[in-house]
Design a protein around this motif. Structure first.
Motif, PDB file in Angstrom:
ATOM      1  N   TYR A   1      -4.089   2.273  12.396  1.00 37.05           N
ATOM      2  CA  TYR A   1      -2.737   2.219  11.802  1.00 37.05           C
ATOM      3  C   TYR A   1      -2.657   3.178  10.612  1.00 37.05           C
ATOM      4  N   PRO A   2      -2.264   4.435  10.830  1.00 35.08           N
ATOM      5  CA  PRO A   2      -2.179   5.401   9.728  1.00 35.08           C
ATOM      6  C   PRO A   2      -1.211   4.930   8.635  1.00 35.08           C
ATOM      7  N   GLU A   3      -0.237   4.091   9.026  1.00 35.83           N
ATOM      8  CA  GLU A   3       0.713   3.554   8.017  1.00 35.83           C
ATOM      9  C   GLU A   3      -0.034   2.747   6.958  1.00 35.83           C
ATOM     10  N   ALA A   4      -1.097   2.062   7.387  1.00 37.51           N
ATOM     11  CA  ALA A   4      -1.863   1.246   6.433  1.00 37.51           C
ATOM     12  C   ALA A   4      -2.600   2.154   5.443  1.00 37.51           C
ATOM     13  N   ARG A   5      -3.134   3.262   5.964  1.00 36.74           N
ATOM     14  CA  ARG A   5      -3.828   4.201   5.083  1.00 36.74           C
ATOM     15  C   ARG A   5      -2.844   4.827   4.082  1.00 36.74           C
ATOM     16  N   ALA A   6      -1.653   5.178   4.580  1.00 37.82           N
ATOM     17  CA  ALA A   6      -0.640   5.793   3.703  1.00 37.82           C
ATOM     18  C   ALA A   6      -0.211   4.793   2.621  1.00 37.82           C
ATOM     19  N   CYS A   7      -0.085   3.534   3.030  1.00 34.15           N
ATOM     20  CA  CYS A   7       0.309   2.495   2.070  1.00 34.15           C
ATOM     21  C   CYS A   7      -0.777   2.326   1.001  1.00 34.15           C
ATOM     22  N   PHE A   8      -2.049   2.334   1.450  1.00 35.02           N
ATOM     23  CA  PHE A   8      -3.166   2.223   0.508  1.00 35.02           C
ATOM     24  C   PHE A   8      -3.101   3.364  -0.510  1.00 35.02           C
ATOM     25  N   SER A   9      -2.849   4.588  -0.029  1.00 33.47           N
ATOM     26  CA  SER A   9      -2.801   5.752  -0.937  1.00 33.47           C
ATOM     27  C   SER A   9      -1.699   5.571  -1.970  1.00 33.47           C
ATOM     28  N   ASP A  10      -0.536   5.075  -1.525  1.00 26.75           N
ATOM     29  CA  ASP A  10       0.587   4.893  -2.461  1.00 26.75           C
ATOM     30  C   ASP A  10       0.265   3.831  -3.518  1.00 26.75           C
ATOM     31  N   VAL A  11      -0.355   2.725  -3.060  1.00 23.44           N
ATOM     32  CA  VAL A  11      -0.684   1.652  -4.012  1.00 23.44           C
ATOM     33  C   VAL A  11      -1.774   2.136  -4.972  1.00 23.44           C
ATOM     34  N   ASP A  12      -2.748   2.855  -4.426  1.00 22.21           N
ATOM     35  CA  ASP A  12      -3.855   3.349  -5.247  1.00 22.21           C
ATOM     36  C   ASP A  12      -3.371   4.365  -6.292  1.00 22.21           C
ATOM     37  N   ARG A  13      -2.347   5.116  -5.919  1.00 22.86           N
ATOM     38  CA  ARG A  13      -1.782   6.080  -6.877  1.00 22.86           C
ATOM     39  C   ARG A  13      -1.123   5.337  -8.044  1.00 22.86           C
ATOM     40  N   ALA A  14      -0.477   4.203  -7.732  1.00 21.04           N
ATOM     41  CA  ALA A  14       0.211   3.433  -8.776  1.00 21.04           C
ATOM     42  C   ALA A  14      -0.768   2.578  -9.596  1.00 21.04           C
ATOM     43  N   ALA A  15      -1.902   2.222  -8.992  1.00 19.92           N
ATOM     44  CA  ALA A  15      -2.896   1.386  -9.685  1.00 19.92           C
ATOM     45  C   ALA A  15      -4.280   1.936  -9.340  1.00 19.92           C
ATOM     46  N   PRO A  16      -4.661   3.063  -9.927  1.00 21.71           N
ATOM     47  CA  PRO A  16      -5.889   3.747  -9.512  1.00 21.71           C
ATOM     48  C   PRO A  16      -7.135   2.846  -9.585  1.00 21.71           C
ATOM     49  N   GLY A  17      -7.871   2.847  -8.460  1.00 22.37           N
ATOM     50  CA  GLY A  17      -9.133   2.088  -8.412  1.00 22.37           C
ATOM     51  C   GLY A  17      -8.948   0.595  -8.233  1.00 22.37           C
ATOM     52  N   ARG A  18      -7.695   0.136  -8.123  1.00 23.18           N
ATOM     53  CA  ARG A  18      -7.491  -1.312  -8.024  1.00 23.18           C
ATOM     54  C   ARG A  18      -6.756  -1.725  -6.749  1.00 23.18           C
ATOM     55  N   ALA A  19      -6.641  -0.782  -5.811  1.00 23.32           N
ATOM     56  CA  ALA A  19      -6.009  -1.107  -4.526  1.00 23.32           C
ATOM     57  C   ALA A  19      -7.071  -1.662  -3.573  1.00 23.32           C
ATOM     58  N   PHE A  20      -6.647  -2.591  -2.719  1.00 25.07           N
ATOM     59  CA  PHE A  20      -7.563  -3.141  -1.705  1.00 25.07           C
ATOM     60  C   PHE A  20      -6.748  -3.601  -0.504  1.00 25.07           C
ATOM     61  N   MET A  21      -7.400  -3.636   0.643  1.00 25.81           N
ATOM     62  CA  MET A  21      -6.749  -4.200   1.813  1.00 25.81           C
ATOM     63  C   MET A  21      -7.201  -5.646   1.951  1.00 25.81           C
ATOM     64  N   THR A  22      -6.282  -6.557   2.270  1.00 26.19           N
ATOM     65  CA  THR A  22      -6.646  -7.963   2.418  1.00 26.19           C
ATOM     66  C   THR A  22      -6.858  -8.320   3.891  1.00 26.19           C
ATOM     67  N   GLY A  23      -7.933  -9.043   4.167  1.00 27.71           N
ATOM     68  CA  GLY A  23      -8.244  -9.505   5.524  1.00 27.71           C
ATOM     69  C   GLY A  23      -8.269  -8.361   6.514  1.00 27.71           C
ATOM     70  N   SER A  24      -7.667  -8.593   7.680  1.00 30.90           N
ATOM     71  CA  SER A  24      -7.610  -7.529   8.685  1.00 30.90           C
ATOM     72  C   SER A  24      -6.352  -6.693   8.522  1.00 30.90           C
ATOM     73  N   GLY A  25      -5.733  -6.770   7.328  1.00 30.18           N
ATOM     74  CA  GLY A  25      -4.595  -5.930   6.997  1.00 30.18           C
ATOM     75  C   GLY A  25      -3.358  -6.322   7.790  1.00 30.18           C
ATOM     76  N   PRO A  26      -2.318  -5.485   7.688  1.00 32.46           N
ATOM     77  CA  PRO A  26      -2.303  -4.213   6.980  1.00 32.46           C
ATOM     78  C   PRO A  26      -1.863  -4.334   5.511  1.00 32.46           C
ATOM     79  N   THR A  27      -1.701  -5.571   4.994  1.00 35.13           N
ATOM     80  CA  THR A  27      -1.204  -5.678   3.616  1.00 35.13           C
ATOM     81  C   THR A  27      -2.209  -5.073   2.635  1.00 35.13           C
ATOM     82  N   ILE A  28      -1.673  -4.266   1.728  1.00 36.74           N
ATOM     83  CA  ILE A  28      -2.471  -3.659   0.667  1.00 36.74           C
ATOM     84  C   ILE A  28      -2.107  -4.364  -0.632  1.00 36.74           C
ATOM     85  N   GLY A  29      -3.125  -4.747  -1.380  1.00 36.00           N
ATOM     86  CA  GLY A  29      -2.904  -5.390  -2.672  1.00 36.00           C
ATOM     87  C   GLY A  29      -3.354  -4.481  -3.794  1.00 36.00           C
TER      88      GLY A  29
END
Ligand code: C5P
Length: 280
Positions: free
Chosen positions: A218-246
């Motif tokens: 799911y490339p959408e999950a990777r793109a979402c991770f990048s966006d969250v990581d940009r807003a909170a560097p080093g503090r993004a994570f995927m929960t369970g089997s995804g695709p939610t990024i926290g």
């Protein structure tokens, strides 16, 4: 009467290897968060179930299956009407269905005065799904085995989470099926996260052994991770089997800022804080 079923995030989730029964051995630190489904109960002669979202209706819903299993253990075969009001997105890695099942087990054990022990409930929960035993405890726990061994940890300092789910639904079994031995790790990172919570009440992030497979599929999950990581560097994570990024945040305001920065294109967002164990 109504009862709640909280969502979870995996602060760390390591896949240790594949077992002979087809499941995988895991080591995970899981935390319940302040996002919940509600289940409405009324006494009734028969056992009935319906869901606010028609997609979730039917006898294979985990709420109905949990209620059936508890009813079978009740000598008087009591009934009840259960209506599931869904707020936790489905197939999101947030454990909604598993939490609904665990909350139903706990509630009906009490309502029907069955006095099933926690160990008996854990055994029933494990038959319903690997994530269900954890939700009988809630709070912060180290979870191992297929998910059936739950070790409650001391309550860490409260934390805020920004949650962003891209517009895809993930099948957990598909993701486990995509894993290779390269995704397996020895559990030491998760152990370290658990140790830090025990020793200093500090929440840190570990790793997620399902992430490579989810991002590949799911490339959408990777793109979402990048966006969250940009807003909170080093503090993004995927929960369970995804695709939610926290994102692990220091305050509600910061979590709101992160969801604002990462929202878009059909993405679901929420801000939630950690919820302590209800058993205490
Ligand atoms: O236990 P549950 O029904 O939630 O698991 C869904 C699927 O995820 C399983 O059928 C299995 O393919 C996979 N799984 C696994 N190892 C686990 C948990 C789940 O392989 N510990």
């Amino acid at each position: 009467m109504r009862f709640r079923a909280y969502a979870k995030v995996n602060l760390s989730l390591e896949v240790l290897g594949k077992r002979s029964d087809g499941y995988h051995d895991l080591s995970s630190v899981i935390q319940t968060v302040s996002l919940w489904d509600e289940i409405e109960f009324e006494d009734d002669v028969n056992l009935r179930f319906s869901a606010s979202d028609p997609v979730l209706n039917g006898d294979d819903n985990l709420v109905k299956r949990a209620a059936d299993l508890v009813q079978q253990l009740a000598p008087t075969r009591p009934g009840g009407s259960l209506v599931l009001h869904k707020a936790i997105p489905h197939a999101a890695g947030l454990g909604g269905g598993s939490s609904d099942a665990a909350a139903t087990l706990t509630f009906l054990n009490d309502r029907w005065a069955l006095n099933l022990s926690l160990q008996q409930l854990v055994e029933i929960a494990a038959r319903l799904g690997s994530d269900v035993p954890f939700f009988l405890y809630g709070g912060t726990s180290l979870v191992t085995g297929r998910g059936e061994y739950v070790y409650p940890l001391p309550e860490p300092e409260s934390a805020w989470y920004a949650l962003v789910k891209p517009a895809v639904s993930v099948s957990t079994s598909d993701i486990f099926g995509l894993l290779s031995p390269d995704d397996w790790t020895d559990g030491s990172v998760t152990h370290e996260v658990a140790t830090r919570i025990c020793e200093s009440a500090t929440v840190t992030l570990g790793l997620n052994g399902l992430q490579r497979a989810v991002f590949l599929r799911y490339p959408e999950a990777r793109a979402c991770f990048s966006d969250v990581d940009r807003a909170a560097p080093g503090r993004a994570f995927m929960t369970g089997s995804g695709p939610t990024i926290g994102a692990l945040c220091g305050s509600q305001t910061e979590a709101q800022r992160v969801t604002e920065a990462a929202k878009g294109a059909g993405r679901w967002t929420a801000v939630a804080c950690s919820v302590a164990c209800e058993l205490a």
